[in-house]
Write a protein that holds these residues in place. Sequence first.
Motif, mmCIF file in Angstrom:
data_model
loop_
_atom_site.group_PDB
_atom_site.id
_atom_site.type_symbol
_atom_site.label_atom_id
_atom_site.label_comp_id
_atom_site.label_asym_id
_atom_site.label_seq_id
_atom_site.Cartn_x
_atom_site.Cartn_y
_atom_site.Cartn_z
ATOM 1 N N TRP A 17 0.797 -1.237 0.000
ATOM 2 C CA TRP A 17 0.339 0.141 -0.045
ATOM 3 C C TRP A 17 1.204 1.585 -0.260
ATOM 4 C CZ3 TRP A 17 -4.648 -0.282 -1.694
ATOM 5 C CH2 TRP A 17 -5.177 -1.705 -1.702
ATOM 6 N N ARG A 45 -10.183 -4.240 4.851
ATOM 7 C CA ARG A 45 -9.845 -3.110 5.279
ATOM 8 C C ARG A 45 -9.653 -2.901 7.036
ATOM 9 N NH1 ARG A 45 -15.738 0.207 5.440
ATOM 10 N NH2 ARG A 45 -14.704 1.660 6.952
ATOM 11 N N ASP A 46 -8.245 -2.612 7.174
ATOM 12 C CA ASP A 46 -7.965 -2.858 8.470
ATOM 13 C C ASP A 46 -6.973 -1.560 8.532
ATOM 14 O OD1 ASP A 46 -5.096 -2.343 7.103
ATOM 15 O OD2 ASP A 46 -4.624 -4.522 6.133
ATOM 16 N N THR A 48 -4.727 0.250 7.729
ATOM 17 C CA THR A 48 -4.270 1.345 5.972
ATOM 18 C C THR A 48 -5.089 1.755 6.122
ATOM 19 O OG1 THR A 48 -4.945 -0.353 4.754
ATOM 20 C CG2 THR A 48 -2.492 -0.765 5.606
ATOM 21 N N ASN A 49 -6.419 1.920 6.315
ATOM 22 C CA ASN A 49 -7.858 2.496 6.150
ATOM 23 C C ASN A 49 -7.863 3.887 6.410
ATOM 24 O OD1 ASN A 49 -8.908 0.187 5.528
ATOM 25 N ND2 ASN A 49 -10.227 0.145 7.695
ATOM 26 N N GLU A 53 -7.308 6.847 3.039
ATOM 27 C CA GLU A 53 -8.540 7.292 2.625
ATOM 28 C C GLU A 53 -7.821 8.771 2.456
ATOM 29 O OE1 GLU A 53 -11.312 7.250 6.308
ATOM 30 O OE2 GLU A 53 -11.470 5.358 5.791
ATOM 31 N N TYR A 80 -13.629 -3.945 1.396
ATOM 32 C CA TYR A 80 -12.252 -3.718 1.641
ATOM 33 C C TYR A 80 -11.916 -2.701 0.864
ATOM 34 C CZ TYR A 80 -12.741 -8.465 1.174
ATOM 35 O OH TYR A 80 -13.460 -9.624 1.405
ATOM 36 N N THR A 81 -10.380 -1.787 0.943
ATOM 37 C CA THR A 81 -9.862 -0.791 0.917
ATOM 38 C C THR A 81 -9.380 -0.644 -0.982
ATOM 39 O OG1 THR A 81 -9.369 1.088 1.403
ATOM 40 C CG2 THR A 81 -7.870 -1.208 1.878
ATOM 41 N N PRO A 82 -8.838 -0.075 -1.616
ATOM 42 C CA PRO A 82 -10.091 1.380 -1.168
ATOM 43 C C PRO A 82 -11.083 1.587 -1.797
ATOM 44 C CG PRO A 82 -8.308 1.300 -3.003
ATOM 45 C CD PRO A 82 -7.704 -0.044 -2.567
ATOM 46 N N TYR A 84 -13.931 1.280 -0.618
ATOM 47 C CA TYR A 84 -14.910 1.533 0.706
ATOM 48 C C TYR A 84 -14.862 3.369 0.781
ATOM 49 C CZ TYR A 84 -11.981 2.923 3.836
ATOM 50 O OH TYR A 84 -10.878 3.536 4.542
ATOM 51 N N ILE A 85 -14.179 3.928 0.133
ATOM 52 C CA ILE A 85 -13.593 5.539 -0.027
ATOM 53 C C ILE A 85 -14.755 5.948 -1.262
ATOM 54 C CG2 ILE A 85 -12.343 7.335 -0.083
ATOM 55 C CD1 ILE A 85 -9.850 4.639 0.665
#
Length: 112
Positions: A17, A45-46, A48-49, A53, A80-82, A84-85
Amino acid sequence: VKVLEFNESTGRASGTWWMFAQGVNWVIANGKTPAIISASLAGNRDDTNMFMETVMERAVSAGIPVVVSAGNYERDACEYTPGYIPEVIAVGAIDEFDRRPFYSNFGPCVDI
């Protein structure tokens, strides 16, 4: 800007990331406009969120749209990221019949 290395033996790209964020920051600072960031990646998502973001919000605030994969885990993309942003455009998969394949993530976080 290429930020991930492609491994021909596995057929997959890999990186961190942090590497992705460095690429986004480079585009913000040096990219010619109009620009777009397109990234086919997703992760759980953890911790690193907040980091992701912030990076995504910086790009969008700089006028650079960010388009990402919704994920291929057959789950709610909001997990999950990204993707969900809210500032990013999360894209799910479709098949040749314009239907969601079984593996594509889904849900309210998918924009397209």
